[in-house]
Design a protein around this motif. Structure first.
Motif, mmCIF file in Angstrom:
data_model
loop_
_atom_site.group_PDB
_atom_site.id
_atom_site.type_symbol
_atom_site.label_atom_id
_atom_site.label_comp_id
_atom_site.label_asym_id
_atom_site.label_seq_id
_atom_site.Cartn_x
_atom_site.Cartn_y
_atom_site.Cartn_z
ATOM 1 N N SER A 40 -3.969 37.194 82.348
ATOM 2 C CA SER A 40 -3.167 36.182 82.079
ATOM 3 C C SER A 40 -2.974 35.139 83.326
ATOM 4 C CB SER A 40 -1.685 36.586 81.883
ATOM 5 O OG SER A 40 -1.796 37.775 80.811
ATOM 6 N N PHE A 41 -2.060 34.151 83.298
ATOM 7 C CA PHE A 41 -2.031 33.275 84.657
ATOM 8 C C PHE A 41 -1.737 33.999 85.802
ATOM 9 C CE2 PHE A 41 -2.653 30.051 81.337
ATOM 10 C CZ PHE A 41 -3.224 29.241 81.634
ATOM 11 N N VAL A 42 -2.229 33.804 86.802
ATOM 12 C CA VAL A 42 -1.749 34.360 88.030
ATOM 13 C C VAL A 42 -1.670 33.376 89.194
ATOM 14 C CG1 VAL A 42 -2.763 36.553 87.673
ATOM 15 C CG2 VAL A 42 -4.181 34.809 88.860
ATOM 16 N N ASN A 43 -0.752 33.577 90.108
ATOM 17 C CA ASN A 43 -0.649 32.308 91.021
ATOM 18 C C ASN A 43 -1.750 32.777 92.194
ATOM 19 O OD1 ASN A 43 0.420 34.432 93.269
ATOM 20 N ND2 ASN A 43 2.458 34.595 92.250
ATOM 21 N N PRO A 44 -1.810 31.727 93.184
ATOM 22 C CA PRO A 44 -2.946 31.814 94.139
ATOM 23 C C PRO A 44 -2.647 33.030 95.030
ATOM 24 C CG PRO A 44 -2.076 29.656 94.034
ATOM 25 C CD PRO A 44 -0.967 30.588 93.331
ATOM 26 N N HIS A 45 -1.596 33.340 95.379
ATOM 27 C CA HIS A 45 -1.622 34.704 95.979
ATOM 28 C C HIS A 45 -2.000 35.997 95.297
ATOM 29 C CE1 HIS A 45 0.067 37.937 98.958
ATOM 30 N NE2 HIS A 45 0.684 38.258 98.099
ATOM 31 N N GLN A 46 -1.690 35.929 93.903
ATOM 32 C CA GLN A 46 -2.153 37.154 93.140
ATOM 33 C C GLN A 46 -3.799 37.017 93.046
ATOM 34 O OE1 GLN A 46 0.401 36.522 89.987
ATOM 35 N NE2 GLN A 46 1.579 38.093 90.337
ATOM 36 N N ALA A 47 -4.188 35.608 92.892
ATOM 37 C CA ALA A 47 -5.711 35.471 92.786
ATOM 38 C C ALA A 47 -6.394 35.980 94.036
ATOM 39 C CB ALA A 47 -6.157 34.234 92.410
ATOM 40 N N SER A 48 -5.890 35.951 95.011
ATOM 41 C CA SER A 48 -6.276 36.355 96.358
ATOM 42 C C SER A 48 -6.606 37.612 96.292
ATOM 43 C CB SER A 48 -5.653 35.776 97.547
ATOM 44 O OG SER A 48 -6.270 36.244 98.828
ATOM 45 N N ILE A 49 -5.697 38.400 96.014
ATOM 46 C CA ILE A 49 -5.512 39.963 95.960
ATOM 47 C C ILE A 49 -6.684 40.567 94.937
ATOM 48 C CG2 ILE A 49 -4.335 42.072 94.862
ATOM 49 C CD1 ILE A 49 -1.657 40.536 95.820
ATOM 50 N N LEU A 50 -6.858 39.610 93.812
ATOM 51 C CA LEU A 50 -8.085 40.163 92.780
ATOM 52 C C LEU A 50 -9.239 39.884 93.715
ATOM 53 C CD1 LEU A 50 -6.495 38.562 89.660
ATOM 54 C CD2 LEU A 50 -7.164 41.091 89.887
ATOM 55 N N GLU A 51 -9.282 38.788 94.354
ATOM 56 C CA GLU A 51 -10.662 38.696 94.925
ATOM 57 C C GLU A 51 -10.882 39.759 95.899
ATOM 58 O OE1 GLU A 51 -12.199 34.482 95.483
ATOM 59 O OE2 GLU A 51 -10.183 34.272 95.739
ATOM 60 N N ASN A 52 -10.224 40.082 96.712
ATOM 61 C CA ASN A 52 -10.188 41.103 97.729
ATOM 62 C C ASN A 52 -10.831 42.342 96.872
ATOM 63 O OD1 ASN A 52 -9.718 39.724 99.965
ATOM 64 N ND2 ASN A 52 -7.386 40.111 99.643
ATOM 65 N N LEU A 53 -10.061 42.768 96.011
ATOM 66 C CA LEU A 53 -10.240 44.122 95.453
ATOM 67 C C LEU A 53 -11.692 43.847 94.532
ATOM 68 C CD1 LEU A 53 -6.807 44.945 93.579
ATOM 69 C CD2 LEU A 53 -7.808 45.928 95.517
ATOM 70 N N ALA A 54 -11.850 42.942 93.963
ATOM 71 C CA ALA A 54 -13.249 42.743 93.391
ATOM 72 C C ALA A 54 -14.590 42.794 94.539
ATOM 73 C CB ALA A 54 -13.263 41.362 92.612
ATOM 74 N N ASN A 55 -14.243 42.309 95.628
ATOM 75 C CA ASN A 55 -15.132 42.504 96.629
ATOM 76 C C ASN A 55 -15.455 43.752 97.024
ATOM 77 O OD1 ASN A 55 -15.909 39.685 96.458
ATOM 78 N ND2 ASN A 55 -14.220 38.956 98.041
ATOM 79 N N LYS A 56 -14.342 44.435 96.980
ATOM 80 C CA LYS A 56 -14.264 45.844 97.517
ATOM 81 C C LYS A 56 -15.092 46.591 96.470
ATOM 82 C CE LYS A 56 -11.264 49.353 99.270
ATOM 83 N NZ LYS A 56 -11.828 49.552 100.501
ATOM 84 N N TYR A 57 -14.834 46.395 95.203
ATOM 85 C CA TYR A 57 -15.578 47.312 94.238
ATOM 86 C C TYR A 57 -16.973 46.521 93.652
ATOM 87 C CZ TYR A 57 -11.321 49.960 94.277
ATOM 88 O OH TYR A 57 -10.270 50.831 94.706
ATOM 89 N N GLN A 58 -17.277 45.687 94.319
ATOM 90 C CA GLN A 58 -18.585 44.960 94.124
ATOM 91 C C GLN A 58 -18.641 44.548 92.564
ATOM 92 O OE1 GLN A 58 -21.217 48.143 95.226
ATOM 93 N NE2 GLN A 58 -21.535 46.983 97.314
ATOM 94 N N LEU A 59 -17.450 43.836 92.285
ATOM 95 C CA LEU A 59 -17.449 43.318 90.762
ATOM 96 C C LEU A 59 -17.660 41.626 90.976
ATOM 97 C CD1 LEU A 59 -14.724 45.199 89.002
ATOM 98 C CD2 LEU A 59 -17.145 45.690 88.865
#
Length: 264
Positions: A40-59
């Motif tokens: 769903s819609f997320v704010n920039p701070h939440q998008a940053s969290i998702l980016e960090n996690l995606a990079n960690k899990y190689q997605l």
């Protein structure tokens, strides 16, 4: 997979933990099904969290605000084979048609209607874009018809909503000013007071009454320490970021440059 990285939580504030849990569930779903998921819609701070996690899990991760100018965004998490299709963001742009010759709708009026009168979840819509005679709302495509059917009046002004191409999105710019301030510490209450020229007592009251957000999360702790690039929002006053630390004054106070964004 998730249990192996419980130490992740120490890198995030307590306010982020609920979102972190949901994000890890999405990542687990991508790994289990080997298919994309869209948030769903997320704010920039939440998008940053998702980016960090995606990079960690190689997605792979794709954020809609990089393709359509907006603050709030939808995010696609996907395995390595996925190739982006912009339609996969499941975004819809709605034009708010109203008699602009006689009325001028504001961001606050539109937001109030969406949140209060209809009781919509904040995650179902993104940015509200307003110019002198035009207004648009980015919405989750799954709820497009609900918006069209149920929003017929905003602030007593009759309106109709119509889906238009995302290529027609308004490019609005929030005005901002830089300001140098002196504070004895980086506490939230002192920064709010100095930035908006308020007494520390009033600043504390605003925080205790949950009218202040830091990185989009409501904060009721006046002593919270604010860092560079943290976004502080104060209802009715505006938003600011600490952009630069300029050392200390002779009296030992922090010399800071803040960027103040006008209130919407």
């Amino acid at each position: 997979m998730i249990n192996e990285y419980k130490d992740l939580y120490q890198h995030f504030t307590a306010e982020d933990h609920t979102f972190l849990d949901k994000s890890l569930e999405l990542i687990q779903r991508v790994e289990d099904t080997y298919s994309r998921v869209v948030t769903s819609f997320v704010n920039p701070h939440q998008a940053s969290i998702l980016e960090n996690l995606a990079n960690k899990y190689q997605l792979q991760i794709f954020v809609s605000s990089r393709f359509f100018p907006s603050e709030w965004a939808k995010v696609i998490l996907a395995p390595a084979y996925y190739e982006l299709e912009l339609e996969d963001f499941e975004l819809c742009l709605l034009e708010v048609n109203y008699p602009s010759k006689f009325h001028q709708l504001t961001h606050a009026q539109i937001f109030g209607t969406l949140m209060n009168r209809l009781g919509l979840d904040r995650r179902t819509f993104g940015d509200i874009l307003v110019e002198e005679t035009r207004a648009q709302v980015l919405v989750d495509k799954r709820f497009t018809q609900f918006f069209i059917d149920n929003i017929t009046k905003i602030a007593k002004v009759p309106v109709t909503l119509k889906e238009i191409s995302l290529s027609e999105i308004l490019h609005t710019h929030e005005s901002s000013d830089s300001k140098d301030i002196l504070v004895s510490s980086m506490r939230l209450d002192k920064l709010v007071a100095s930035t908006f020229k308020l007494s520390r007592n009033i600043a504390s009251q605003l925080i205790f009454s949950k009218q202040v957000k830091v990185n989009y999360a409501i904060i009721d702790n006046p002593s919270l320490v604010i860092g560079l690039e943290d976004l502080v929002s104060v209802r009715r006053y505006g938003r600011f970021k600490v952009m630069k630390e300029n050392g200390f004054s002779k009296s030992g106070k922090h010399k800071l440059t803040v960027e103040i964004q006008s209130s919407k």
